[in-house]
Scaffold this motif. Structure first.
Motif, PDB file in Angstrom:
ATOM      1  N   UNK A   2       0.650  -1.657  -0.122  1.00 41.79           N
ATOM      2  CA  UNK A   2       0.260   0.149  -0.034  1.00 41.79           C
ATOM      3  C   UNK A   2       0.813   0.700  -0.032  1.00 41.79           C
ATOM      4  N   UNK A   3       2.155   1.065   0.761  1.00 43.08           N
ATOM      5  CA  UNK A   3       2.747   2.545   0.518  1.00 43.08           C
ATOM      6  C   UNK A   3       3.449   2.232  -0.783  1.00 43.08           C
ATOM      7  N   UNK A   4       3.248   1.973  -1.682  1.00 46.64           N
ATOM      8  CA  UNK A   4       4.639   1.993  -2.025  1.00 46.64           C
ATOM      9  C   UNK A   4       3.305   2.660  -4.007  1.00 46.64           C
ATOM     10  N   UNK A   5       2.568   1.519  -3.297  1.00 45.69           N
ATOM     11  CA  UNK A   5       1.184   2.353  -4.789  1.00 45.69           C
ATOM     12  C   UNK A   5       0.867   3.317  -4.009  1.00 45.69           C
ATOM     13  N   UNK A   6       1.710   4.139  -2.562  1.00 45.78           N
ATOM     14  CA  UNK A   6       0.357   5.681  -2.690  1.00 45.78           C
ATOM     15  C   UNK A   6       1.670   6.301  -2.948  1.00 45.78           C
ATOM     16  N   UNK A   7       2.509   6.354  -2.518  1.00 46.44           N
ATOM     17  CA  UNK A   7       3.683   7.341  -3.458  1.00 46.44           C
ATOM     18  C   UNK A   7       3.354   7.364  -4.669  1.00 46.44           C
ATOM     19  N   UNK A   8       3.415   5.939  -5.516  1.00 43.02           N
ATOM     20  CA  UNK A   8       3.315   6.515  -7.326  1.00 43.02           C
ATOM     21  C   UNK A   8       1.707   7.006  -7.473  1.00 43.02           C
ATOM     22  N   UNK A   9       0.656   6.779  -6.728  1.00 42.02           N
ATOM     23  CA  UNK A   9      -0.046   6.907  -6.912  1.00 42.02           C
ATOM     24  C   UNK A   9       0.377   8.932  -7.003  1.00 42.02           C
ATOM     25  N   UNK A  10       0.845   9.181  -6.190  1.00 44.03           N
ATOM     26  CA  UNK A  10       1.122  10.416  -5.217  1.00 44.03           C
ATOM     27  C   UNK A  10       1.692  11.777  -6.858  1.00 44.03           C
ATOM     28  N   UNK A 101      12.285   3.864  -5.440  1.00 42.14           N
ATOM     29  CA  UNK A 101      12.700   3.660  -6.086  1.00 42.14           C
ATOM     30  C   UNK A 101      12.161   2.916  -7.361  1.00 42.14           C
ATOM     31  N   UNK A 102      10.849   1.845  -7.047  1.00 41.88           N
ATOM     32  CA  UNK A 102      10.335   1.752  -7.560  1.00 41.88           C
ATOM     33  C   UNK A 102       9.330   3.181  -7.730  1.00 41.88           C
ATOM     34  N   UNK A 103       8.370   3.667  -6.832  1.00 44.90           N
ATOM     35  CA  UNK A 103       7.142   4.665  -6.789  1.00 44.90           C
ATOM     36  C   UNK A 103       7.873   5.830  -8.036  1.00 44.90           C
ATOM     37  N   UNK A 104       9.415   6.247  -8.044  1.00 46.15           N
ATOM     38  CA  UNK A 104       9.731   7.025  -9.038  1.00 46.15           C
ATOM     39  C   UNK A 104      10.197   6.767  -9.775  1.00 46.15           C
ATOM     40  N   UNK A 105      10.689   5.665 -10.424  1.00 45.26           N
ATOM     41  CA  UNK A 105      10.934   4.774 -11.352  1.00 45.26           C
ATOM     42  C   UNK A 105       9.803   4.629 -12.430  1.00 45.26           C
ATOM     43  N   UNK A 106       8.536   4.291 -11.423  1.00 44.35           N
ATOM     44  CA  UNK A 106       7.461   4.169 -12.455  1.00 44.35           C
ATOM     45  C   UNK A 106       6.917   5.573 -13.171  1.00 44.35           C
ATOM     46  N   UNK A 107       6.968   6.326 -11.664  1.00 47.52           N
ATOM     47  CA  UNK A 107       5.868   7.515 -11.928  1.00 47.52           C
ATOM     48  C   UNK A 107       6.285   8.560 -13.324  1.00 47.52           C
ATOM     49  N   UNK A 108       7.127   8.084 -13.417  1.00 47.73           N
ATOM     50  CA  UNK A 108       8.240   9.034 -14.995  1.00 47.73           C
ATOM     51  C   UNK A 108       8.340   7.903 -15.864  1.00 47.73           C
ATOM     52  N   UNK A 109       7.931   6.749 -15.778  1.00 46.30           N
ATOM     53  CA  UNK A 109       7.684   6.190 -17.383  1.00 46.30           C
ATOM     54  C   UNK A 109       6.811   6.072 -17.815  1.00 46.30           C
ATOM     55  N   UNK A 110       5.063   6.196 -16.595  1.00 43.50           N
ATOM     56  CA  UNK A 110       3.750   6.773 -16.542  1.00 43.50           C
ATOM     57  C   UNK A 110       4.132   7.733 -18.082  1.00 43.50           C
ATOM     58  N   UNK A 111       4.058   9.037 -17.257  1.00 46.10           N
ATOM     59  CA  UNK A 111       4.311  10.442 -17.852  1.00 46.10           C
ATOM     60  C   UNK A 111       5.237  10.377 -19.076  1.00 46.10           C
ATOM     61  N   UNK A 112       6.862   9.536 -19.066  1.00 48.49           N
ATOM     62  CA  UNK A 112       7.191   9.765 -20.354  1.00 48.49           C
ATOM     63  C   UNK A 112       6.582   9.080 -21.279  1.00 48.49           C
ATOM     64  N   UNK A 113       5.371   8.133 -21.654  1.00 54.54           N
ATOM     65  CA  UNK A 113       4.829   7.056 -21.484  1.00 54.54           C
ATOM     66  C   UNK A 113       3.715   8.540 -22.448  1.00 54.54           C
ATOM     67  N   UNK A 114       3.260   9.050 -21.689  1.00 50.47           N
ATOM     68  CA  UNK A 114       2.194  10.044 -21.743  1.00 50.47           C
ATOM     69  C   UNK A 114       2.085  10.752 -22.382  1.00 50.47           C
ATOM     70  N   UNK A 115       3.903  11.235 -22.673  1.00 55.92           N
ATOM     71  CA  UNK A 115       3.670  12.681 -23.746  1.00 55.92           C
ATOM     72  C   UNK A 115       4.698  12.055 -24.167  1.00 55.92           C
ATOM     73  N   UNK A 116       5.435  10.631 -24.880  1.00 59.52           N
ATOM     74  CA  UNK A 116       5.895  10.056 -26.059  1.00 59.52           C
ATOM     75  C   UNK A 116       4.493  10.567 -26.741  1.00 59.52           C
ATOM     76  N   UNK A 117       2.835   9.597 -26.175  1.00 66.37           N
ATOM     77  CA  UNK A 117       2.496   9.182 -27.465  1.00 66.37           C
ATOM     78  C   UNK A 117       1.871  10.316 -27.445  1.00 66.37           C
ATOM     79  N   UNK A 118       1.478  10.905 -27.193  1.00 60.76           N
ATOM     80  CA  UNK A 118       1.201  13.001 -27.206  1.00 60.76           C
ATOM     81  C   UNK A 118       1.988  13.142 -28.727  1.00 60.76           C
TER      82      UNK A 118
END
Ligand SMILES: Nc1ncnc2c1ncn2[C@@H]1O[C@H](COP(=O)(O)OP(=O)(O)OP(=O)(O)O)[C@@H](O)[C@H]1O
Ligand SMILES: [Mg+2]
Lengths: 251, 297
Positions: A2-10, A101-118
């Motif tokens: 839950x902690x990891x997931x919350x940090x990712x969500x944040x 590490x996982x939360x920050x990297x995963x959020x970076x991937x989402x941001x990168x992919x969203x912008x890239x897809x755009x």
């Protein structure tokens, strides 16, 4: 978990809340590159036989946008938390260094992919693109964003103010992306610079990503992905060790 | 019973500052404990070490028996910290912050308790406001709420009432006292000494990184400070036997020191024997401020 997931969500919510700045503005910048370069160079340059320059350019620009935004996501989040002091909100709870590490990297991937897809979707308006190998394309996209997400963490851990953070972005990340073959194939460079380019991991990312579209590349995609994976693992190891040691976070 | 907080020969050195010089301290479960000391004494540094925000140069710290380094997950779950600095995340609202904070501690559905916290800290109508738009005292109360989302066994408050107005300070202490009654251990630092005096049963005083006093509030008040009695004398003349007690004189008023109030009787006896009449008398009780000033000077 839950902690990891919350940090990712944040981390996701953080950039979605300011999406004008984190999604729309990089999209517009990249499209301006596309507009200008394709207009000026379309009739003068042909990199791959049978591929229009604009079509050649789009995957490079998509990858460039993904890399810069993935980097910017983790690094700006972390440096802002450090500078404002609200980093204590994630240092006080029982979160493990690897969850960080996982939360920050995963959020970076989402941001990168969203912008890239755009950028990619908007690019279709300028030229039609084949997609020869979607899985290779995806593999290079995710690997690239994850690598830059990790690099963003390391840089923001090291940087002690916004100035130093901007220095890494402007003197390391931007030059490496520009000098990686976004606008050209390295075969059009003099031999010396071709050799130099092979030490730039971003070159393999862009080359491999482009392979996903055209099925043509300067380096075989498997070899490229292997090099990228090694870079990513090395960078991740460094990030995890720094986080574990509390480097500049837990003084 | 395991102590709520155990600090054993802890040293902390920053590059050029030796901020903690061998601190030993134990806070029992259920205590209401004050950590006092002048600016720079090392209070915040000690709290940071407990919370794992910083690492001790040597020594050992534990929260509810869990070592803060080796067993950090359990130690942090047992601890809620209200930081001294007014920090906040500009991107989020009060409720979002409290939900995130709950999630970091592994709590998924925590809204009933979050609502109760908001209610008790008079923040209900600010739940959906961005923290950056709140006043300083409100931001401080949000920090208190954040520290309590996971109902920690031990609550450490680093100057929680700085900048909070009188009325809300009272209601904040009312709430903290309730938590203490329900079994939470409370540790606070404050520069309002009368707060510590009325709330806390035990006090540690730090000075330049060392514990200079560690005792119950009652013992500290009895042992260190003296009461004073102000006497208007007629004739205005202090007998020889009382000269050693004299701490000040303004005209006919003599101020004498008393170790305990019981000594007043012998003072009055001496005056009577010497034919000096008492026209007016006022006793001043010692307060923590006197103890504090005596210990840190
Ligand atoms: N990160 C740091 N780097 C260097 N020195 C530090 C650091 N943090 C604290 N210090 C020093 O350690 C000493 C103790 O500081 P600390 O903040 O613990 O004091 P305090 O008792 O909380 O004071 P105050 O009542 O002002 O809050 C001070 O001399 C301070 O300058
Ligand atoms: Mg302090």
């Amino acid at each position: 978990m839950t902690g990891l997931y919350t940090l990712f969500l944040k981390e996701l919510l953080r950039f979605f809340k300011v999406s004008l700045q984190t999604i729309l503005s990089p999209l517009v910048t990249t499209l301006l590159y596309l507009l200008i370069f394709s207009h000026v160079l379309e009739t003068h340059v042909q990199v791959y036989p049978g591929v229009a320059y604009t079509a050649f350019l789009i995957p490079g620009l998509v990858m460039m946008a993904m890399l810069q935004n993935a980097f910017s996501n983790s690094s700006s989040s972390l440096i802002q938390s450090k500078m404002s002091g609200n980093i204590v909100f994630i240092l006080l709870p029982p979160l493990a260094y690897w969850e960080f590490y996982v939360a920050y990297v995963a959020a970076s991937v989402v941001r990168g992919v969203v912008v890239g897809a755009g950028v990619g979707l908007a690019g279709l308006w300028f030229a039609s693109l084949p997609v020869a190998h979607p899985l290779w394309m995806l593999a290079f996209a995710v690997a690239g964003c994850a690598m830059l997400g990790a690099a963003g963490i390391v840089s923001a851990l090291w940087a002690e103010d916004y100035d130093q953070m901007a220095a890494v972005q402007n003197f390391v990340v931007v030059p490496l992306t520009f000098l990686s073959g976004v606008f050209y194939s390295i075969h059009s460079l003099p031999p010396f610079w071709q050799a130099v380019s092979r030490y730039n991991p971003f070159f393999y990312l862009i080359d491999g990503f482009r392979y996903g579209f055209f099925g043509i590349s300067d380096v075989p995609p498997g070899e490229g992905l292997l090099i990228v994976a090694v870079c990513f693992l090395a960078l991740s190891l460094a990030t995890l060790l720094l986080l574990k040691s509390g480097y500049k976070l837990r003084k | 019973m395991t102590p709520a907080i155990q600090v054993q020969s802890v040293h902390k050195r920053f590059r050029d500052v030796h901020a903690l010089r061998g601190v030993d301290l134990a806070v029992e479960q259920g205590e209401f404990f004050a950590l006092l000391g002048p600016n720079g004494a090392g209070k915040t540094t000690l709290i940071s070490l407990l919370a794992g925000l910083s690492r001790a140069t040597s020594g050992r710290l534990a929260v509810m028996g869990h070592d803060v380094v080796a067993d950090y997950r359990e130690a942090r779950r047992a601890l809620g910290v209200v930081p001294q600095e007014l920090v906040y995340d500009a991107f989020f609202t009060v409720r979002e912050m409290l939900r995130f904070q709950s999630g970091y501690f592994g709590l998924r559905r925590n809204d009933p308790w979050i609502d109760e916290l908001l209610e008790n800290l008079a923040l209900t109508d600010k739940a959906d406001a961005y923290v950056r738009n709140l006043s300083g005292g409100m931001k401080r109360r949000v920090l208190v709420a954040q520290a309590l989302v996971h109902k920690p066994a031990v609550v450490v408050l680093d100057e929680p009432t700085a900048g909070v107005d009188v009325e809300l300070r009272q209601s904040l202490w009312g709430f903290i006292k309730r938590l203490n009654r329900e079994g939470h251990t409370i540790v606070l630092t404050t520069h309002y000494l009368e707060e510590a005096e009325t709330l806390c049963s035990r006090i540690a005083m730090l000075k330049l990184g060392e514990v200079v006093a560690l005792d119950t509030t009652a013992n500290l008040l009895a042992g260190h400070a003296t009461s004073q009695v102000a006497l208007r004398l007629d004739p205005p003349r202090l007998p020889e036997a009382l000269q050693s007690r004299l701490v000040g004189q303004e005209g006919e008023v003599f101020r004498l020191a008393l170790r305990q109030c019981g000594e007043l009787e012998s003072v009055l006896a001496v005056l009577r024997e010497n034919g000096v009449a008492v026209q007016d008398l006022e006793v001043a009780k010692p307060d923590l401020e006197d103890v504090f000033l005596e210990l840190v000077k």
